[in-house]
Design an enzyme around this catalytic site. Structure first.
Site, PDB file in Angstrom:
ATOM      1  N   CYS A 123       0.889  -1.163   0.000  1.00 11.20           N
ATOM      2  CA  CYS A 123       0.000   0.000   0.000  1.00 11.20           C
ATOM      3  C   CYS A 123       0.922   1.207   0.000  1.00 11.20           C
ATOM      4  CB  CYS A 123      -0.914   0.012   1.224  1.00 11.20           C
ATOM      5  SG  CYS A 123      -1.964   1.496   1.274  1.00 11.20           S
ATOM      6  N   CYS A 126      -0.535   4.366   2.196  1.00 13.51           N
ATOM      7  CA  CYS A 126      -0.742   4.299   3.640  1.00 13.51           C
ATOM      8  C   CYS A 126      -0.427   2.890   4.132  1.00 13.51           C
ATOM      9  CB  CYS A 126      -2.147   4.739   4.024  1.00 13.51           C
ATOM     10  SG  CYS A 126      -3.453   4.121   2.942  1.00 13.51           S
ATOM     11  N   SER A 127      -1.433   2.110   4.471  1.00 11.99           N
ATOM     12  CA  SER A 127      -1.158   0.816   5.082  1.00 11.99           C
ATOM     13  C   SER A 127      -2.309  -0.159   4.890  1.00 11.99           C
ATOM     14  CB  SER A 127      -0.919   1.008   6.583  1.00 11.99           C
ATOM     15  OG  SER A 127      -2.055   1.627   7.144  1.00 11.99           O
ATOM     16  N   CYS A 128      -3.085   0.014   3.828  1.00  6.70           N
ATOM     17  CA  CYS A 128      -4.237  -0.855   3.606  1.00  6.70           C
ATOM     18  C   CYS A 128      -3.769  -2.310   3.522  1.00  6.70           C
ATOM     19  CB  CYS A 128      -4.965  -0.441   2.338  1.00  6.70           C
ATOM     20  SG  CYS A 128      -5.570   1.259   2.436  1.00  6.70           S
TER      21      CYS A 128
END
Lengths: 221, 110
Positions: A123, A126-128
């Site tokens: 991702c 971000c951090s999906c």
């Protein structure tokens, strides 16, 4: 809230193979301003009647149940049942439900590693992450290095994980979003033809479902 | 030249991926839970997109100096203030209260 509510829980209820220390900056400092802020917000939303302490506790306990073992079970089943695999590739939510796993409302797309294609998930923004199927992400997944480099030089990033993909295998990178997350179905290791689901499940690691490694081989399992 | 914001780092050069990880601390799990319970379909007080917008708006310095769940609680708190769910005065008073309690616990070694 009880006075010891901010204490660290040193229980190792994590899902990976080795215990890991807390981040040093958290371990060394008893509390930071943001930790105070988190506690304050948690208390305020309860005091205002927006949520109950029971719901907060239940949510934390629920996330503790999300771990790579859920995804591993799904993957092992796809290795044994081609029809199930077809359903996973079509609709992860429905297929997971067959195993009693509720992945919630954010869609997850399964992508299959084959002889010709290796998939890896990142991702960049971000951090999906498919947290409802394999738990919360490791720190490195959220790191600048991983987020920056994976779409540019995936083979080199995989080398950082000790994973070498042969030149004749295409590497595909999937950039997750808040609205669509990916889970990799690693290829079934050779030499496991007569293995049952339980043994196969042990070969499926978190990292293999992110795509930075392969499933464990029978020799290393 | 591409104009990017600081969170938009895909494709940039960077060092080796260090395979760091840690067990999530209870305060981190609590931040996660705050966001999730406030985002339920029944409440819709926060959304994932709003949270991310808030994280991106922290600015390069703050973004890089905070760890992951510190960014989350910063963004979530800003959103709650922005939406009037909590006020600055309430937050300030509660944070002072929490800090005083925790400081007392530390001092008494409990």
């Amino acid at each position: 809230m009880s006075h010891d509510d901010h204490d660290h829980s040193h229980g190792h209820d994590h899902s990976h193979d080795e215990p890991h220390p807390y981040q040093p900056d958290i371990e060394d400092a008893p509390f930071t301003e943001r930790m105070v802020m988190a506690q304050a917000v948690a208390e305020l939303i309860v005091e205002k009647g927006i949520v109950s302490t029971d719901e907060m506790r239940a949510q934390i306990e629920f996330m503790d149940t999300r771990e790579p073992a859920l995804g591993a079970k799904l993957v092992a089943r796809t290795w044994l049942d081609p029809e199930f695999k077809a359903r996973v590739l079509t609709d992860v939510k429905a297929a997971s439900a067959e195993l009693g796993i509720d992945i919630g409302d954010i869609p997850i797309q399964a992508i299959e590693n084959t002889e010709d294609v290796h998939n890896v998930v990142v991702c960049t923004l971000c951090s999906c992450y498919p947290r409802m199927l394999i738990g919360l992400p490791p720190d490195w997944y959220k790191s600048r290095a991983y987020r920056s480099r994976t779409i540019k030089e995936p083979r080199k990033v995989l080398e950082d994980f000790g994973t070498t993909i042969p030149d004749n295998v295409e590497v595909r990178v999937h950039d997750s979003t808040a609205d669509l997350r990916y889970v990799v179905l690693p290829a079934r290791p050779a030499g496991t033809d007569d293995w049952n689901e339980e043994r196969l499940t042990d070969l499926v690691t978190r990292d293999s479902m992110i795509g930075v490694s392969l499933a464990k081989s029978p020799e290393t399992a | 030249m591409t104009i990017r914001r600081h969170h938009d780092m895909g494709g940039l050069d960077a060092g080796a991926v260090e395979q760091t990880e840690h067990d999530y601390a209870i305060w981190e799990k609590r931040v996660d839970a705050i966001v999730k319970v406030l985002s339920t379909p029944e409440r819709k007080i926060l959304s994932t997109d709003e949270l991310r917008r808030g994280i991106e708006e922290l600015g390069p310095g703050v973004y890089d100096n905070l760890n992951y769940y510190e960014r989350w609680i910063s963004s979530a708190t800003n959103l709650l203030l922005e939406k009037g769910v909590i006020t600055v005065d309430e937050l300030g008073a509660k944070m002072a209260d929490v800090e005083a309690r925790w400081q007392k616990d530390r001092d008494t070694g409990s």
